[in-house]
Design a protein around this motif. Structure first.
Motif, PDB file in Angstrom:
ATOM      1  N   PRO A  32       0.838  -1.226  -0.042  1.00 48.48           N
ATOM      2  CA  PRO A  32       0.085   0.066  -0.017  1.00 48.48           C
ATOM      3  C   PRO A  32       0.860   1.137   0.053  1.00 48.48           C
ATOM      4  O   PRO A  32       1.924   1.234   0.283  1.00 48.48           O
ATOM      5  CB  PRO A  32      -0.934  -0.055   1.281  1.00 48.48           C
ATOM      6  N   LEU A  33       0.176   2.365  -0.472  1.00 45.10           N
ATOM      7  CA  LEU A  33       0.973   3.701  -0.375  1.00 45.10           C
ATOM      8  C   LEU A  33       0.546   4.629   0.605  1.00 45.10           C
ATOM      9  O   LEU A  33      -0.625   4.731   0.771  1.00 45.10           O
ATOM     10  CB  LEU A  33       0.755   4.402  -1.858  1.00 45.10           C
ATOM     11  N   PHE A  34       1.278   5.292   1.494  1.00 45.02           N
ATOM     12  CA  PHE A  34       1.015   6.309   2.330  1.00 45.02           C
ATOM     13  C   PHE A  34       1.487   7.569   1.779  1.00 45.02           C
ATOM     14  O   PHE A  34       2.786   7.735   1.367  1.00 45.02           O
ATOM     15  CB  PHE A  34       1.614   5.961   3.497  1.00 45.02           C
ATOM     16  N   VAL A  35       0.679   8.504   1.492  1.00 42.93           N
ATOM     17  CA  VAL A  35       1.135   9.997   1.144  1.00 42.93           C
ATOM     18  C   VAL A  35       0.878  11.063   2.204  1.00 42.93           C
ATOM     19  O   VAL A  35      -0.110  11.047   2.744  1.00 42.93           O
ATOM     20  CB  VAL A  35       0.265  10.437  -0.082  1.00 42.93           C
ATOM     21  N   PHE A  36       2.091  11.735   2.310  1.00 39.08           N
ATOM     22  CA  PHE A  36       1.872  12.786   3.600  1.00 39.08           C
ATOM     23  C   PHE A  36       2.306  13.999   3.101  1.00 39.08           C
ATOM     24  O   PHE A  36       3.226  14.450   2.313  1.00 39.08           O
ATOM     25  CB  PHE A  36       2.922  12.397   4.449  1.00 39.08           C
ATOM     26  N   VAL A  37       1.358  15.003   3.651  1.00 34.82           N
ATOM     27  CA  VAL A  37       1.463  16.423   2.977  1.00 34.82           C
ATOM     28  C   VAL A  37       1.987  17.231   4.207  1.00 34.82           C
ATOM     29  O   VAL A  37       1.229  17.415   5.138  1.00 34.82           O
ATOM     30  CB  VAL A  37      -0.141  16.978   2.605  1.00 34.82           C
ATOM     31  N   HIS A  38       2.929  17.879   3.909  1.00 39.45           N
ATOM     32  CA  HIS A  38       3.785  18.637   4.829  1.00 39.45           C
ATOM     33  C   HIS A  38       2.791  20.101   5.123  1.00 39.45           C
ATOM     34  O   HIS A  38       2.020  20.468   4.242  1.00 39.45           O
ATOM     35  CB  HIS A  38       5.021  18.996   4.250  1.00 39.45           C
ATOM     36  N   GLY A  39       3.009  20.673   6.392  1.00 35.93           N
ATOM     37  CA  GLY A  39       2.703  21.683   6.779  1.00 35.93           C
ATOM     38  C   GLY A  39       3.526  23.137   6.344  1.00 35.93           C
ATOM     39  O   GLY A  39       4.473  23.037   5.542  1.00 35.93           O
ATOM     40  N   HIS A 119      -3.257   5.454   1.527  1.00 33.75           N
ATOM     41  CA  HIS A 119      -3.762   5.986   2.788  1.00 33.75           C
ATOM     42  C   HIS A 119      -2.753   7.289   2.839  1.00 33.75           C
ATOM     43  O   HIS A 119      -2.019   7.827   2.244  1.00 33.75           O
ATOM     44  CB  HIS A 119      -2.949   5.236   3.797  1.00 33.75           C
ATOM     45  N   LEU A 120      -3.682   8.350   3.523  1.00 38.50           N
ATOM     46  CA  LEU A 120      -3.260   9.998   3.372  1.00 38.50           C
ATOM     47  C   LEU A 120      -2.976  10.374   4.818  1.00 38.50           C
ATOM     48  O   LEU A 120      -3.477  10.015   5.620  1.00 38.50           O
ATOM     49  CB  LEU A 120      -4.139  10.663   2.780  1.00 38.50           C
ATOM     50  N   GLY A 121      -1.876  11.203   4.520  1.00 36.07           N
ATOM     51  CA  GLY A 121      -1.688  12.172   6.128  1.00 36.07           C
ATOM     52  C   GLY A 121      -1.541  13.453   5.756  1.00 36.07           C
ATOM     53  O   GLY A 121      -0.787  13.802   4.606  1.00 36.07           O
ATOM     54  N   GLY A 122      -1.643  14.340   6.752  1.00 31.63           N
ATOM     55  CA  GLY A 122      -1.253  15.837   6.496  1.00 31.63           C
ATOM     56  C   GLY A 122      -1.201  16.621   7.756  1.00 31.63           C
ATOM     57  O   GLY A 122      -1.830  16.046   8.726  1.00 31.63           O
ATOM     58  N   HIS A 123      -0.172  17.283   7.925  1.00 34.87           N
ATOM     59  CA  HIS A 123       0.253  18.020   9.113  1.00 34.87           C
ATOM     60  C   HIS A 123      -0.078  19.611   8.815  1.00 34.87           C
ATOM     61  O   HIS A 123       0.046  20.165   7.749  1.00 34.87           O
ATOM     62  CB  HIS A 123       1.666  17.872   9.190  1.00 34.87           C
ATOM     63  N   SER A 124      -0.803  20.418   9.829  1.00 33.77           N
ATOM     64  CA  SER A 124      -1.044  21.621   9.918  1.00 33.77           C
ATOM     65  C   SER A 124      -1.820  21.922   8.833  1.00 33.77           C
ATOM     66  O   SER A 124      -2.951  21.727   8.438  1.00 33.77           O
ATOM     67  CB  SER A 124       0.151  22.528  10.095  1.00 33.77           C
TER      68      SER A 124
END
Length: 284
Positions: A32-39, A119-124
C-alpha cells in the motif's frame, strides 16, 4: 528512494514528490501507499524535511511512502506575485491523481506500490488541504473534486495539528491573519473555507485526528472541531489527543508519532488494531 519526481507536465518547480519503497517486498505484491502532505502555513515547508518520518513509516509498516511538494504563497503577495487557495490543494490533488494513475516518470512504477490501497496524512495546513479535497468543498472550490477511482482507493486519512476552522483560529490567534490572508485573500470571514462545514465525499474512509498536548502554535480546539464535525456526520473517525506532547513542528521526532500513524498490512485498510480498539471505546 526516488527524489524530486515531477508529477506535472511540463515540470514546474515545487510540483514534485519523493517516493520511498521497501526493499524487501515480495515480487508481484506491491505494498500500500502512504502519502503525507507537509505543513508550513501555506507559505513554507518542504518534503525533504520529512525524510526521517518517511523512512520510519517504511520500516515500521512495509508501506511505500510519497512526499509531495506544492506551490507556496509568497510571504508578501503583490499583484502578479501571489498564490491563493485552492492552488495549493490543486497541486496536491494533481500529485495524488498522478500516483493513483501511475503517471510518473518512474521505471516499473507498478512494482513500487499498490494504487488501489492509498492512505493519506497531512500536518497543519496539509490537514486543511486533505480535508478540503476529501470532504465536499465543491460549492466553494469545484476544482478539488477527486476522480472516482482515486476516491475509491483512499482507505484512511490521518490529520495532525491541523487547521480546519479558520475563523475560530483567527479568534484565538489574531496574529495569524497575515498568513491566512496570504493564502486565502483579505476577507472579513473565512467560513466558506472552513472544512468543518463540509460533508463526506465517500463513506467508509477511516479518519484519524491527532493533536499534541504540547502544540504551542495550534490549539486543540481545531482538532476537536474537525473531530466533532466528522462524528456528527457519521464518519468513521478516531482521535488521539493524549499520547504526544511535542511542539507543533517537533511531533515528527517522537517515536510515538510513527507508532500512532503506523499501519499493519495484515489488517488491510484499517488503522492498526490498537486504534481499532480505541475507536470502540471512543464511539461507545
Amino acid at each position: 528512494m526516488l527524489l524530486d519526481v515531477p508529477y506535472s507536465q511540463p515540470p514546474v518547480p515545487l510540483r514534485s514528490l519523493d517516493l520511498y519503497a521497501p526493499q524487501d517486498n515480495a515480487p508481484g505484491t506491491p505494498p500500500p501507499l502512504f502519502v503525507f502532505v507537509h505543513g508550513g502555513a501555506w507559505r513554507s515547508g518542504d518534503k525533504h524535511e520529512l525524510d526521517a518520518l518517511a523512512q520510519g513509516v517504511v520500516k515500521r509498516t512495509g508501506f511505500a511512502v510519497a512526499l509531495p511538494n506544492y506551490r507556496l504563497s509568497p510571504r508578501e503577495p503583490t499583484p502578479g506575485r501571489d498564490l491563493y487557495h485552492p492552488a495549493h490543494c490543486e497541486d496536491i490533488l494533481e500529485a495524488l491523481e498522478a500516483l493513483y494513475k501511475y503517471e510518473l516518470p518512474v521505471e516499473n512504477i507498478r512494482d513500487l506500490y499498490d494504487a488501489s490501497q492509498i492512505h493519506l496524512g497531512g500536518h497543519s495546513c496539509g490537514a486543511h488541504m486533505l480535508s478540503s479535497i476529501f470532504l465536499d468543498s465543491s460549492a466553494v472550490t469545484p476544482s478539488l473534486r477527486p476522480s472516482d477511482g482515486l476516491l475509491s482507493s483512499v482507505q484512511s486519512i490521518t490529520v495532525s495539528e491541523g487547521l480546519y476552522d479558520l475563523d475560530l483560529l483567527l479568534n484565538t490567534f489574531p496574529g495569524y491573519r497575515d498568513f491566512v490572508s496570504g493564502a486565502f485573500g483579505d476577507l472579513a470571514s473565512y467560513k466558506q473555507f472552513s472544512t468543518t462545514g463540509y460533508k463526506e465525499l465517500k463513506a467508509g474512509i477511516r479518519w484519524l485526528v491527532i493533536h499534541s498536548k504540547g502544540d504551542e502554535l495550534v490549539d486543540m480546539a481545531q482538532s476537536w472541531a474537525i473531530y466533532e464535525a466528522l462524528t456528527s456526520r457519521g464518519a468513521r473517525v478516531v482521535r488521539e489527543f493524549e499520547r504526544l506532547d511535542g511542539k507543533h513542528n517537533d511531533v515528527f521526532g517522537e517515536a510515538e508519532y510513527t507508532q500512532i500513524i503506523g499501519f499493519r498490512r495484515d489488517v488491510g485498510s484499517s488503522i492498526n488494531r490498537q486504534d481499532q480498539a480505541r475507536e470502540v471505546s471512543v464511539q461507545g
